[in-house]
Design an enzyme around this catalytic site. Structure first.
Site, PDB file in Angstrom:
ATOM      1  N   MET A  16       0.918  -1.197   0.024  1.00 29.94           N
ATOM      2  CA  MET A  16       0.090  -0.028   0.130  1.00 29.94           C
ATOM      3  C   MET A  16       0.809   1.207  -0.122  1.00 29.94           C
ATOM      4  SD  MET A  16      -2.906  -1.230   2.603  1.00 29.94           S
ATOM      5  CE  MET A  16      -1.776  -1.905   3.810  1.00 29.94           C
ATOM      6  N   CYS A 100      -2.355  -1.537 -10.327  1.00 23.94           N
ATOM      7  CA  CYS A 100      -2.725  -0.166  -9.437  1.00 23.94           C
ATOM      8  C   CYS A 100      -3.287   0.477 -10.656  1.00 23.94           C
ATOM      9  CB  CYS A 100      -1.265   0.533  -9.132  1.00 23.94           C
ATOM     10  SG  CYS A 100      -1.614   2.084  -8.654  1.00 23.94           S
ATOM     11  N   LYS A 139       0.931  -9.167  -9.515  1.00 28.95           N
ATOM     12  CA  LYS A 139      -0.466  -8.716  -8.762  1.00 28.95           C
ATOM     13  C   LYS A 139      -1.363  -7.857  -9.529  1.00 28.95           C
ATOM     14  CE  LYS A 139      -2.188  -6.781  -4.468  1.00 28.95           C
ATOM     15  NZ  LYS A 139      -3.186  -6.046  -4.916  1.00 28.95           N
ATOM     16  N   HIS A 172      -6.510  -9.325  -7.279  1.00 34.85           N
ATOM     17  CA  HIS A 172      -7.262  -8.643  -6.613  1.00 34.85           C
ATOM     18  C   HIS A 172      -8.728  -8.941  -7.211  1.00 34.85           C
ATOM     19  CE1 HIS A 172      -8.233  -4.334  -4.632  1.00 34.85           C
ATOM     20  NE2 HIS A 172      -9.624  -4.692  -5.236  1.00 34.85           N
ATOM     21  N   ASN A 212      -7.284 -11.527  -2.926  1.00 36.49           N
ATOM     22  CA  ASN A 212      -7.071 -10.075  -2.483  1.00 36.49           C
ATOM     23  C   ASN A 212      -8.493  -9.292  -2.658  1.00 36.49           C
ATOM     24  OD1 ASN A 212      -5.436  -7.190  -3.355  1.00 36.49           O
ATOM     25  ND2 ASN A 212      -5.941  -7.759  -1.350  1.00 36.49           N
ATOM     26  N   GLY A 214     -11.497  -6.786  -0.362  1.00 39.28           N
ATOM     27  CA  GLY A 214     -12.787  -6.962   0.472  1.00 39.28           C
ATOM     28  C   GLY A 214     -12.463  -7.782   1.618  1.00 39.28           C
ATOM     29  N   ARG A 236      -6.421  -2.869   4.139  1.00 38.02           N
ATOM     30  CA  ARG A 236      -6.568  -1.699   4.882  1.00 38.02           C
ATOM     31  C   ARG A 236      -6.849  -2.324   6.424  1.00 38.02           C
ATOM     32  NH1 ARG A 236      -5.969  -0.397   0.274  1.00 38.02           N
ATOM     33  NH2 ARG A 236      -5.242   1.605  -0.403  1.00 38.02           N
TER      34      ARG A 236
END
Length: 375
Positions: A16, A100, A139, A172, A212, A214, A236
């Site tokens: 992050m 990203c 990723k 993700h 990844n 949620g 997060r």
């Protein structure tokens, strides 16, 4: 895929920007011994052009293993040089950012936009692997804009894995929207499609996939793993509530015995670290820099609001982490400072168990069609 001396990446903390710096990773490792930690994304150009200043960008303490370096970029020569320069720092894996959605990144044709060019990603992974002793991983999102079908995702995975040494993908489970919405909205607006992740496990049994997006609790981590997830990455929640997220990883995910670790002990060790690095690079890091990862340590606890107000005031004048903690910790009751993390919360999470009937049809491309696709 994993270094033999570490447990597998069943749980990892997401890279992050502005958050998973060396200070946060130091705090995270004081709480969890087995979580896999990721750096912030570093642009390959930063590593190459800061060749004489690499300690500031790449150095970390040995305790941070297992640790993954995430890099981004769209220039093969710079990616190769960056991997070669980073090799001396002995990261346990090098991860390439293809997820990203930030306009600053996507507009420069790296990050999520690279999913539209799997041939380049395969070439990038090959040059990174050729210049590093570490395993490599990607990723990515499940799609980009209107290129969001399951078959298109499979085409990307197939291309990259068949034409490079990449065997690990962190997925993700949202697509990226590159129409100018913010990164924060990109984490909320596109719907989660965990069924795409589980279909990848079915269709690419020779590869390793980490889920990844949620996932915010240890219950959810274990629920995803019970349904077959190879690994789970949390973002997060691991930053904003590190004590109760990371504090349960070693026992609830990795099966380690419970310890009597307290937040007071974590802070005592972190204070020694923080004061040892203040001003190491001229004016940086500052007290504010090393305090930043601590701001979620008392999430939802009595005294948290008062402590944060005291922290704001103390940061105006404190010159050491020790003086900062002495001035602020009176706001936190001893019962909070000296309690252990306790047992992981119980409860049945069926988010992932319901997906079997939602899986997309198996990857349709036959071998000769795949060859034509990539000719």
């Amino acid at each position: 895929m994993v270094a033999a001396r570490y447990l597998p990446p069943w749980f990892s903390v997401a890279p992050m920007m502005d958050w998973t710096d060396v200070h946060y990773r130091t705090l995270a490792r004081l709480i969890s011994k087995h979580s896999w930690l990721y750096t912030e994304m570093l642009a390959a150009e930063t590593i190459v052009y800061q060749k004489g200043n690499l300690e500031r960008f790449l150095a970390y303490t040995p305790e941070q293993h297992p640790i993954v370096l995430q890099i981004g970029g769209n220039n093969l020569e710079n990616l190769a040089k960056a991997a070669e320069l980073a090799n001396a720092y002995r990261y346990d894996e090098i991860n390439f950012n293809c997820g990203c959605p930030s306009p600053k990144v996507a507009g420069r044709c790296f990050g999520a936009r690279l999913m539209l060019d799997p041939k380049f990603v395969a070439e990038a992974m090959s040059v990174i692997a050729a210049n590093s002793d570490a395993p490599v991983s990607v990723k990515c999102r499940i799609g980009v804009d209107n290129h969001d079908s399951y078959n298109e995702l499979c085409d990307f995975i197939y291309k990259v894995s068949s034409q490079s040494p990449t065997r690990h993908f962190i997925i993700h489970s949202r697509k990226a929207l590159l129409n100018g919405i913010s990164p924060a909205d990109n984490r909320k607006i596109p719907p989660l499609k965990y069924e795409y992740y589980y279909a990848l496990l079915r269709d690419f049994p020779d590869l390793t996939f980490t889920i990844n997006g949620g996932i915010n609790s240890i219950n959810e981590v274990n629920a995803a793993r019970r349904e077959g997830a190879h690994g789970v990455m949390v973002g997060r929640a691991a930053y904003h509530n590190p004590w109760y997220t990371l504090g349960h990883v070693d026992t609830a995910v990795y099966g380690a015995p419970h310890t009597n670790l307290t937040r007071r002990q974590v802070l005592e060790n972190y204070q020694v670290y923080g004061d040892s690095v203040l001003g190491k690079y001229g004016q940086k890091p500052t007290v504010r820099d090393v305090v930043k990862p601590l701001l979620g340590l008392f999430h939802s606890e009595p005294g948290n609001g008062l402590w944060k107000r005291k922290a704001d005031a103390a940061l105006q004048h404190c010159t050491t982490l020790k003086s900062f903690l002495e001035e602020t910790l009176g706001a936190i009751p001893d019962s909070v400072l000296d309690s252990t993390v306790g047992e992981a919360p119980s409860g049945c999470i069926d988010t992932f168990a319901k997906l079997n009937g939602l899986l997309p049809p198996p990857y349709a491309a036959r071998e000769h069609e795949r060859e034509a696709l990539y000719a």
